[in-house]
Every structure is written in structure tokens, then in C-alpha cells.
Design a protein around this motif. Structure first.
Motif, mmCIF file in Angstrom:
data_model
loop_
_atom_site.group_PDB
_atom_site.id
_atom_site.type_symbol
_atom_site.label_atom_id
_atom_site.label_comp_id
_atom_site.label_asym_id
_atom_site.label_seq_id
_atom_site.Cartn_x
_atom_site.Cartn_y
_atom_site.Cartn_z
ATOM 1 N N TYR A 157 0.706 -1.287 0.122
ATOM 2 C CA TYR A 157 -0.036 0.027 -0.115
ATOM 3 C C TYR A 157 0.853 1.226 -0.068
ATOM 4 N N ILE A 158 2.099 1.242 0.508
ATOM 5 C CA ILE A 158 2.992 2.447 0.335
ATOM 6 C C ILE A 158 4.273 2.197 -0.497
ATOM 7 N N GLY A 159 4.503 2.944 -1.299
ATOM 8 C CA GLY A 159 5.413 2.878 -2.442
ATOM 9 C C GLY A 159 6.547 4.079 -1.990
ATOM 10 N N GLU A 160 7.194 4.734 -3.278
ATOM 11 C CA GLU A 160 8.243 5.450 -2.735
ATOM 12 C C GLU A 160 7.586 6.859 -2.718
ATOM 13 N N ASN A 161 8.266 7.730 -1.936
ATOM 14 C CA ASN A 161 7.763 9.077 -1.453
ATOM 15 C C ASN A 161 6.571 9.057 -0.986
ATOM 16 N N ASN A 162 6.299 7.991 -0.105
ATOM 17 C CA ASN A 162 4.943 7.943 0.696
ATOM 18 C C ASN A 162 3.893 7.816 -0.338
ATOM 19 N N GLU A 163 3.935 7.437 -1.509
ATOM 20 C CA GLU A 163 2.556 7.449 -2.373
ATOM 21 C C GLU A 163 1.813 6.203 -2.088
ATOM 22 N N VAL A 164 0.483 6.121 -1.850
ATOM 23 C CA VAL A 164 -0.311 4.973 -1.589
ATOM 24 C C VAL A 164 -0.442 4.234 -3.099
ATOM 25 N N GLN A 165 -0.345 3.149 -3.011
ATOM 26 C CA GLN A 165 -0.598 2.147 -4.169
ATOM 27 C C GLN A 165 -1.966 1.747 -4.305
ATOM 28 N N TRP A 166 -2.407 1.416 -5.493
ATOM 29 C CA TRP A 166 -3.912 1.157 -5.788
ATOM 30 C C TRP A 166 -4.082 -0.019 -6.743
ATOM 31 N N GLU A 167 -5.081 -0.486 -6.487
ATOM 32 C CA GLU A 167 -5.503 -1.698 -7.348
ATOM 33 C C GLU A 167 -6.731 -1.170 -8.267
ATOM 34 N N ASP A 168 -6.318 -1.439 -9.544
ATOM 35 C CA ASP A 168 -7.322 -1.027 -10.599
ATOM 36 C C ASP A 168 -8.138 -1.971 -11.315
ATOM 37 N N LYS A 169 -7.728 -3.411 -10.969
ATOM 38 C CA LYS A 169 -8.272 -4.506 -11.688
ATOM 39 C C LYS A 169 -9.588 -5.538 -11.107
ATOM 40 N N ASN A 170 -9.138 -5.438 -9.559
ATOM 41 C CA ASN A 170 -9.985 -6.504 -8.787
ATOM 42 C C ASN A 170 -10.796 -5.689 -7.735
ATOM 43 N N GLY A 171 -12.081 -6.551 -7.554
ATOM 44 C CA GLY A 171 -12.864 -6.003 -6.724
ATOM 45 C C GLY A 171 -13.596 -4.675 -7.070
ATOM 46 N N GLU A 172 -14.065 -3.674 -6.319
ATOM 47 C CA GLU A 172 -15.138 -2.504 -6.969
ATOM 48 C C GLU A 172 -14.191 -1.646 -7.407
ATOM 49 N N THR A 173 -13.582 -2.128 -8.510
ATOM 50 C CA THR A 173 -12.779 -0.989 -9.199
ATOM 51 C C THR A 173 -13.179 -0.644 -10.491
ATOM 52 N N VAL A 174 -12.854 0.365 -11.168
ATOM 53 C CA VAL A 174 -13.402 0.759 -12.380
ATOM 54 C C VAL A 174 -12.633 1.955 -12.984
#
Length: 247
Positions: free
Chosen positions: A106-123
Motif C-alpha cells: 500500500y505504500i510506495g516511493e515518496n509515501n505514495e499510496v498504491q492502488w488496485e485497478d483490476k480487482n474488486g469494486e474498481t473501475v
């Protein structure tokens, strides 16, 4: 002259030509009667003029619709079809929108939150997604939001949750929204109760975005986030297309 004799000459009556004659004045109508008749004639004239104008308007409308095109578009009373304004609906359906859920990392470089765009309630619709960021393809005003859920029971840090816009028009990123939260562990709590201290942070606002802008979320000094993906979201949708509105 003896009684019983008849006078051979008839009696003459003289009319005095100098006598005064009394002339009877003619009948004269009151003024309010004459005014009422004039007003009535004016009303009748206006009514006739209104009928002529209405007739011209109806004829002009009929000619413009080419003999009832509007009626044919709306449909007859027996039709079960519901009339729709197709251009307006098509415009709304094409407006960009997106919603993402949290990723395992969930946390990448420079404190950026990572997201999922293919599973679950994503669109994602008419918007791009790359390296944890939403990519804007069309200019317009967007409603942008982000929600994170944190367990801050064992931390004593100033947590900062931000939504940031990156654009080539400026030399640095632009903070759109930010929240701050300071949570500290309370040593007086029992070992059982201080294992969890769940806090939510929600940010939302309306901003003008241009094609090529990217939107991302950062979480500084973040404690451990809950493992459930639906506990943190990021999304955006266009509410008004086009450039900046002039005041």
C-alpha cells in the motif's frame, strides 16, 4: 244682426309671428355610456388581433415541425416507449470517472499510496491509470476523493493524508487536499484495549483538471493500514466538462 242670421264671412284668426317658440332639447346620452361603448369596441378589436397572431404562430410552428415531427418524436399515447433526451444522456455516459481500492503493497516511493485497478469494486472509464496514479484525459471539473483507515494504537506521529496533482505546467506538484492527525499510544490502557485504535481520514473536493494531469495520494508517517482493500479508496468523476469557468 238679427238672431238666427248666419254670418257669410268666416272668422279669421291672426297668428302673431313675433311669438316666442320654446324648443324641446333632443335626448343626449350620458358620457359614461359613450366611454363604455368605446372601451368595448377596443376590447373586441384586441381580441380579434390576438386570434390573428395566435393563428400565425400556430401555422409557423406547424411549418417548422414539418407537419408534426415533434409529435412523432414524442410518440403516440399507445406507445410504451419513454421519450429520452439522447444527446444529454450520451454526454453524461461518456464523462470520465474512476474508483480504485488499496493494493497489498500500500505504500510506495515518496509515501505514495498504491492502488488496485483490476480487482474488486474498481473501475476506470475514460481515465488512465499508471504506477498508482490516475491520469486525466479530458479537461473539466472533477470531484476527487480519498479515504484511508488506520490503526494508530502504537504510534505517536503526525500523520498527513494528502491528495496531490502533478502537472507539467508547474515546476512542482500541487497539494489539493490535506488532513493532519496526531495520535499517541496511551500507556495507561490495558494490553487488550490498546492493540487497536481505528481512525478514518476522508478527503474530497471539486477541482479543475486538464488533460495530462495525474492525481495521486500520499500518507506521511503512516502507521500500519488495515489489510482489507476496501478500507482505503481513491476516485474521481467529472461533473462539468471544459475549461475554466469565467467569473
Amino acid at each position: 244682426m238679427a238672431e238666427g242670421d248666419v254670418d257669410p264671412y268666416p272668422q279669421v284668426f291672426v297668428v302673431d309671428s313675433q311669438a316666442n317658440y320654446v324648443s324641446m332639447p333632443g335626448e343626449k346620452r350620458p358620457r359614461w355610456v359613450r366611454s363604455g361603448q368605446t372601451f368595448l369596441l377596443l376590447l373586441v378589436g384586441l381580441a380579434l388581433l390576438g386570434l390573428v397572431v395566435e393563428g400565425c404562430f400556430i401555422y409557423s410552428l406547424y411549418k417548422k415541425t414539418e407537419g408534426g415531427t415533434i409529435l412523432s418524436q414524442v410518440g403516440s399515447k399507445d406507445s410504451n416507449d419513454i421519450p429520452t433526451v439522447r444527446p444529454h444522456l450520451e454526454d453524461i455516459q461518456q464523462r470520465p470517472f474512476a474508483q480504485l481500492i488499496g493494493s497489498d503493497s500500500y505504500i510506495g516511493e515518496n509515501n505514495e499510496v498504491q492502488w488496485e485497478d483490476k480487482n474488486g469494486e474498481t473501475v476506470t472509464h475514460n481515465m488512465g491509470f499508471e504506477k498508482g496514479r490516475l491520469m486525466v484525459k479530458e479537461d473539466g471539473y472533477y470531484y476527487i476523493y480519498s479515504k484511508v483507515t488506520l490503526n494508530v494504537a502504537e504510534e505517536c506521529e503526525l500523520i498527513q493524508h494528502k491528495i496531490i496533482k502533478a502537472t507539467s505546467a508547474y515546476g512542482k506538484d500541487i497539494e489539493l487536499l490535506k488532513s493532519k492527525s496526531l495520535r499517541c499510544f496511551n500507556p495507561t490502557r490495558s494490553p487488550i484495549t490498546h492493540k487497536e485504535d481505528i481512525r478514518n481520514s476522508f478527503l474530497a473536493g471539486i477541482f479543475h483538471l486538464e488533460s495530462g494531469n495525474t492525481i495521486f495520494v500520499t500518507l506521511e508517517n503512516s502507521p500500519k493500514m488495515l489489510p482489507r482493500h476496501t478500507e482505503y479508496l481513491m476516485g474521481a468523476f467529472m461533473i462539468y466538462p471544459g475549461g475554466l469557468l469565467q467569473e
